[in-house]
Design a protein around this motif. Sequence first.
Motif, PDB file in Angstrom:
ATOM      1  N   SER A  90       0.827  -1.194   0.000  1.00  0.00           N
ATOM      2  CA  SER A  90       0.000   0.000   0.000  1.00  0.00           C
ATOM      3  C   SER A  90       0.865   1.248   0.000  1.00  0.00           C
ATOM      4  O   SER A  90       0.566   2.229  -0.663  1.00  0.00           O
ATOM      5  CB  SER A  90      -0.896   0.028   1.240  1.00  0.00           C
ATOM      6  OG  SER A  90      -1.765  -1.055   1.212  1.00  0.00           O
ATOM      7  N   ASN A  91       1.938   1.188   0.765  1.00  0.00           N
ATOM      8  CA  ASN A  91       2.796   2.360   0.857  1.00  0.00           C
ATOM      9  C   ASN A  91       3.427   2.724  -0.472  1.00  0.00           C
ATOM     10  O   ASN A  91       3.698   3.882  -0.739  1.00  0.00           O
ATOM     11  CB  ASN A  91       3.894   2.125   1.894  1.00  0.00           C
ATOM     12  CG  ASN A  91       3.346   2.213   3.301  1.00  0.00           C
ATOM     13  OD1 ASN A  91       2.266   2.754   3.494  1.00  0.00           O
ATOM     14  ND2 ASN A  91       4.076   1.670   4.260  1.00  0.00           N
ATOM     15  N   VAL A  92       3.683   1.719  -1.305  1.00  0.00           N
ATOM     16  CA  VAL A  92       4.308   2.009  -2.600  1.00  0.00           C
ATOM     17  C   VAL A  92       3.433   2.967  -3.393  1.00  0.00           C
ATOM     18  O   VAL A  92       3.880   3.998  -3.893  1.00  0.00           O
ATOM     19  CB  VAL A  92       4.528   0.712  -3.407  1.00  0.00           C
ATOM     20  CG1 VAL A  92       5.054   1.030  -4.792  1.00  0.00           C
ATOM     21  CG2 VAL A  92       5.490  -0.191  -2.672  1.00  0.00           C
ATOM     22  N   ALA A  93       2.147   2.632  -3.502  1.00  0.00           N
ATOM     23  CA  ALA A  93       1.226   3.480  -4.257  1.00  0.00           C
ATOM     24  C   ALA A  93       1.006   4.805  -3.550  1.00  0.00           C
ATOM     25  O   ALA A  93       0.987   5.863  -4.178  1.00  0.00           O
ATOM     26  CB  ALA A  93      -0.088   2.749  -4.453  1.00  0.00           C
ATOM     27  N   SER A  94       0.837   4.767  -2.254  1.00  0.00           N
ATOM     28  CA  SER A  94       0.553   5.985  -1.500  1.00  0.00           C
ATOM     29  C   SER A  94       1.705   6.977  -1.588  1.00  0.00           C
ATOM     30  O   SER A  94       1.497   8.180  -1.769  1.00  0.00           O
ATOM     31  CB  SER A  94       0.288   5.636  -0.033  1.00  0.00           C
ATOM     32  OG  SER A  94      -0.757   4.711   0.066  1.00  0.00           O
ATOM     33  N   GLU A  95       2.921   6.460  -1.470  1.00  0.00           N
ATOM     34  CA  GLU A  95       4.084   7.343  -1.541  1.00  0.00           C
ATOM     35  C   GLU A  95       4.199   7.990  -2.914  1.00  0.00           C
ATOM     36  O   GLU A  95       4.522   9.162  -3.037  1.00  0.00           O
ATOM     37  CB  GLU A  95       5.358   6.552  -1.218  1.00  0.00           C
ATOM     38  CG  GLU A  95       5.525   6.301   0.272  1.00  0.00           C
ATOM     39  CD  GLU A  95       6.673   5.355   0.565  1.00  0.00           C
ATOM     40  OE1 GLU A  95       7.483   5.082  -0.349  1.00  0.00           O
ATOM     41  OE2 GLU A  95       6.744   4.881   1.708  1.00  0.00           O
ATOM     42  N   ALA A  96       3.927   7.195  -3.945  1.00  0.00           N
ATOM     43  CA  ALA A  96       4.009   7.736  -5.302  1.00  0.00           C
ATOM     44  C   ALA A  96       2.984   8.851  -5.505  1.00  0.00           C
ATOM     45  O   ALA A  96       3.281   9.885  -6.111  1.00  0.00           O
ATOM     46  CB  ALA A  96       3.774   6.620  -6.319  1.00  0.00           C
ATOM     47  N   ILE A  97       1.792   8.644  -4.982  1.00  0.00           N
ATOM     48  CA  ILE A  97       0.736   9.660  -5.125  1.00  0.00           C
ATOM     49  C   ILE A  97       1.078  10.904  -4.316  1.00  0.00           C
ATOM     50  O   ILE A  97       0.966  12.029  -4.799  1.00  0.00           O
ATOM     51  CB  ILE A  97      -0.627   9.066  -4.698  1.00  0.00           C
ATOM     52  CG1 ILE A  97      -1.085   8.040  -5.749  1.00  0.00           C
ATOM     53  CG2 ILE A  97      -1.673  10.153  -4.526  1.00  0.00           C
ATOM     54  CD1 ILE A  97      -2.212   7.155  -5.315  1.00  0.00           C
ATOM     55  N   ASN A  98       1.510  10.706  -3.097  1.00  0.00           N
ATOM     56  CA  ASN A  98       1.870  11.858  -2.262  1.00  0.00           C
ATOM     57  C   ASN A  98       3.018  12.662  -2.860  1.00  0.00           C
ATOM     58  O   ASN A  98       3.032  13.887  -2.824  1.00  0.00           O
ATOM     59  CB  ASN A  98       2.254  11.391  -0.858  1.00  0.00           C
ATOM     60  CG  ASN A  98       1.048  11.265   0.057  1.00  0.00           C
ATOM     61  OD1 ASN A  98       0.067  11.991  -0.110  1.00  0.00           O
ATOM     62  ND2 ASN A  98       1.103  10.344   0.996  1.00  0.00           N
ATOM     63  N   LYS A  99       3.972  11.945  -3.429  1.00  0.00           N
ATOM     64  CA  LYS A  99       5.120  12.613  -4.042  1.00  0.00           C
ATOM     65  C   LYS A  99       4.670  13.453  -5.239  1.00  0.00           C
ATOM     66  O   LYS A  99       5.104  14.587  -5.435  1.00  0.00           O
ATOM     67  CB  LYS A  99       6.142  11.566  -4.484  1.00  0.00           C
ATOM     68  CG  LYS A  99       7.466  12.152  -4.934  1.00  0.00           C
ATOM     69  CD  LYS A  99       8.428  11.036  -5.304  1.00  0.00           C
ATOM     70  CE  LYS A  99       9.713  11.610  -5.877  1.00  0.00           C
ATOM     71  NZ  LYS A  99      10.619  10.549  -6.362  1.00  0.00           N
ATOM     72  N   ALA A 100       3.776  12.875  -6.045  1.00  0.00           N
ATOM     73  CA  ALA A 100       3.333  13.567  -7.256  1.00  0.00           C
ATOM     74  C   ALA A 100       2.439  14.760  -6.955  1.00  0.00           C
ATOM     75  O   ALA A 100       2.480  15.776  -7.652  1.00  0.00           O
ATOM     76  CB  ALA A 100       2.605  12.587  -8.159  1.00  0.00           C
ATOM     77  N   THR A 101       1.643  14.656  -5.913  1.00  0.00           N
ATOM     78  CA  THR A 101       0.743  15.770  -5.588  1.00  0.00           C
ATOM     79  C   THR A 101       1.438  16.820  -4.732  1.00  0.00           C
ATOM     80  O   THR A 101       0.916  17.918  -4.563  1.00  0.00           O
ATOM     81  CB  THR A 101      -0.491  15.262  -4.807  1.00  0.00           C
ATOM     82  OG1 THR A 101      -0.056  14.617  -3.620  1.00  0.00           O
ATOM     83  CG2 THR A 101      -1.328  14.318  -5.641  1.00  0.00           C
TER      84      THR A 101
END
Lengths: 143, 158
Positions: A85-96
Amino acid sequence: MYGSKNVVLKQMAVYFAAGLIGGCAPGAYMSVKGVSNPVYVCGPSHVETLKNVVNVTSTVKGETVTANQGTSLEQHSSESSVSDSNVASEAINKATGGNDALDVQINRLSVGAYYMGFPGWTKENTWVKVKAGISENGKEKLQ
Amino acid sequence: MNTLKYITLSIAALALFLSGCAGARTVIKSDNAKYDVSFSSNLRASDGMMLSSENMDSVGVYNYKATGWGMVWSFVPLNSINLSKSINQQVETAGGNAITDFSIIAKQGMLNSFAIFSWLPFWPGYNTVYFSGKIQNVKSLAPSSQGSAGDGKSADSN
């Protein structure tokens, strides 16, 4: 002659048994936690019509499991859920950039599962891949 | 004769190598879903305000299971998975207008694991995919982009 035939049959039985256990091996679990933005799932894409689209790619891989471990779905899913879950969440947080006025629209979501040939030293590889665009819809609505 | 032998051996070795990819890869779609589906716990209201779980009533659980098929060691997908129908049906039945906390589990299919057979390119492989989420009833939900793009039905029709 019969002896060698039996050995082959036994080996085949072991292969198939290991294959069956491997077939029950679970795969990747993906959820998004710790993200305040709406993350919309692959509906009719409005990403194409947006002004500022940032591409996000995140691949979530399941753990590698040998076929003869016989790990249960529940155990494996719960083990992998946090890190995956963290993989996707981190990617989204980084992009936003932590800006929760941005909406995230996933415009391509694909899942896969491979099986690496030989039971006994077989490895499973399952993944969920996400490509997302970020919309400014929320921001525009707030203005 | 030797050349033929080497070619045959090379093809066999290549098939053996590629059998490591026995399985399937599948694209997930929800092109005609009338309702917003979010991986996070949040949605956007019609006035642009962020809605969290405190602003929603959870009215049910979304669950769906589907199978993705592939051949030629997963290089050729035989289908895609479209969630639209199940989303529309389950959300309407529950009396909601959105799904949050969406999650996916993608897992091996048993056919992928049969050695020897999986060396053959026409041996089918598959993955089983489980989808779940919380069905929410949100009064001030933003009009759905899905609805406006597809069938003209807004998400807050309830």
